[in-house]
Design a protein around this motif. Sequence first.
Motif, PDB file in Angstrom:
ATOM      1  N   ASP A 127      23.982 -12.557 -33.212  1.00 59.34           N
ATOM      2  CA  ASP A 127      24.901 -12.922 -34.389  1.00 59.34           C
ATOM      3  C   ASP A 127      25.474 -14.193 -34.624  1.00 59.34           C
ATOM      4  OD1 ASP A 127      24.661  -9.983 -35.042  1.00 59.34           O
ATOM      5  OD2 ASP A 127      26.562  -9.507 -34.275  1.00 59.34           O
ATOM      6  N   GLY A 128      25.450 -15.164 -33.493  1.00 64.97           N
ATOM      7  CA  GLY A 128      25.621 -16.441 -33.488  1.00 64.97           C
ATOM      8  C   GLY A 128      27.010 -16.826 -33.349  1.00 64.97           C
ATOM      9  N   SER A 129      27.678 -15.520 -32.946  1.00 60.84           N
ATOM     10  CA  SER A 129      29.285 -15.682 -32.581  1.00 60.84           C
ATOM     11  C   SER A 129      29.609 -15.543 -31.083  1.00 60.84           C
ATOM     12  CB  SER A 129      29.890 -14.774 -33.388  1.00 60.84           C
ATOM     13  OG  SER A 129      29.966 -13.393 -32.891  1.00 60.84           O
ATOM     14  N   GLU A 130      30.345 -16.363 -30.829  1.00 62.67           N
ATOM     15  CA  GLU A 130      30.750 -16.361 -29.274  1.00 62.67           C
ATOM     16  C   GLU A 130      32.326 -16.041 -29.208  1.00 62.67           C
ATOM     17  OE1 GLU A 130      29.088 -17.005 -26.530  1.00 62.67           O
ATOM     18  OE2 GLU A 130      27.300 -16.713 -27.887  1.00 62.67           O
ATOM     19  N   GLY A 131      32.694 -15.691 -30.606  1.00 62.07           N
ATOM     20  CA  GLY A 131      34.253 -15.754 -30.384  1.00 62.07           C
ATOM     21  C   GLY A 131      34.721 -14.457 -29.624  1.00 62.07           C
ATOM     22  N   GLY A 132      34.072 -13.355 -29.468  1.00 61.67           N
ATOM     23  CA  GLY A 132      34.447 -12.140 -28.791  1.00 61.67           C
ATOM     24  C   GLY A 132      34.235 -12.314 -27.157  1.00 61.67           C
TER      25      GLY A 132
ATOM     26  N   GLU B 230      27.351  -9.236 -25.120  1.00 61.29           N
ATOM     27  CA  GLU B 230      26.756 -10.576 -25.085  1.00 61.29           C
ATOM     28  C   GLU B 230      25.605 -10.908 -25.918  1.00 61.29           C
ATOM     29  OE1 GLU B 230      26.945 -11.812 -20.994  1.00 61.29           O
ATOM     30  OE2 GLU B 230      29.090 -12.154 -20.853  1.00 61.29           O
ATOM     31  N   ARG B 231      24.661  -9.924 -25.636  1.00 63.01           N
ATOM     32  CA  ARG B 231      23.389 -10.117 -26.636  1.00 63.01           C
ATOM     33  C   ARG B 231      23.634  -9.772 -27.768  1.00 63.01           C
ATOM     34  NH1 ARG B 231      20.391  -5.239 -24.975  1.00 63.01           N
ATOM     35  NH2 ARG B 231      20.402  -6.058 -23.036  1.00 63.01           N
ATOM     36  N   THR B 232      24.426  -9.068 -28.414  1.00 59.26           N
ATOM     37  CA  THR B 232      24.771  -8.860 -29.849  1.00 59.26           C
ATOM     38  C   THR B 232      25.622 -10.248 -30.457  1.00 59.26           C
ATOM     39  OG1 THR B 232      25.068  -6.373 -29.541  1.00 59.26           O
ATOM     40  CG2 THR B 232      26.109  -7.347 -31.623  1.00 59.26           C
TER      41      THR B 232
END
Length: 176
Positions: A69-74, A63-65
């Motif tokens: 990175d500005g991505s919540e897709g993962g 979640e921190r990464t």
Amino acid sequence: MIAAFLPSNLLPFLHPPTQDDGFLESLSSGQILCVAYNACVRKSKHPWGYVSKDGIHDIIALERTAKEDGSEGGRKGWTFRRTDNLRLWVGALKLRYMLPMQLPSQVVPVSGVGTPSSKITALPSSPARSTFRSTESPLFFDAKVVAKKEDGWKDMLEVVLLRWVAKAVEEKRNAH
């Protein structure tokens, strides 16, 4: 109790147990539960039944990464990791504290005349499950429901959490 067993680097991720949902939310990935469980077992007079450190998915780091990175897709893709963490925790509780856990049974579609039916039936329990005897009422826990935060997840997690705490306290009191 959980805070007492967490390493200092994970304490900021454990929300205080208040009226809001933050506390259970912080436990819903299973990571904090597994780490606290292992620390609790380590301090026991009978240190056995650990959750493998290598098996615990580091959801907090993921979640921190993603945030950096500005991505919540993962986040959606991490459901299986959360589910794995929760299954490891519940499996360890079942073995270590003899908690009468009832896990979801395998379901099989019931077919009609050549066409699949929308009805689903559960297969009978395995012999291993049915040999587990307890005077305590069974605790139903579906790791996937908790990981996805579907209806009823909070109650399901809270009931198992409270039973674990009670068993750990009982073990500590009875230690000689």
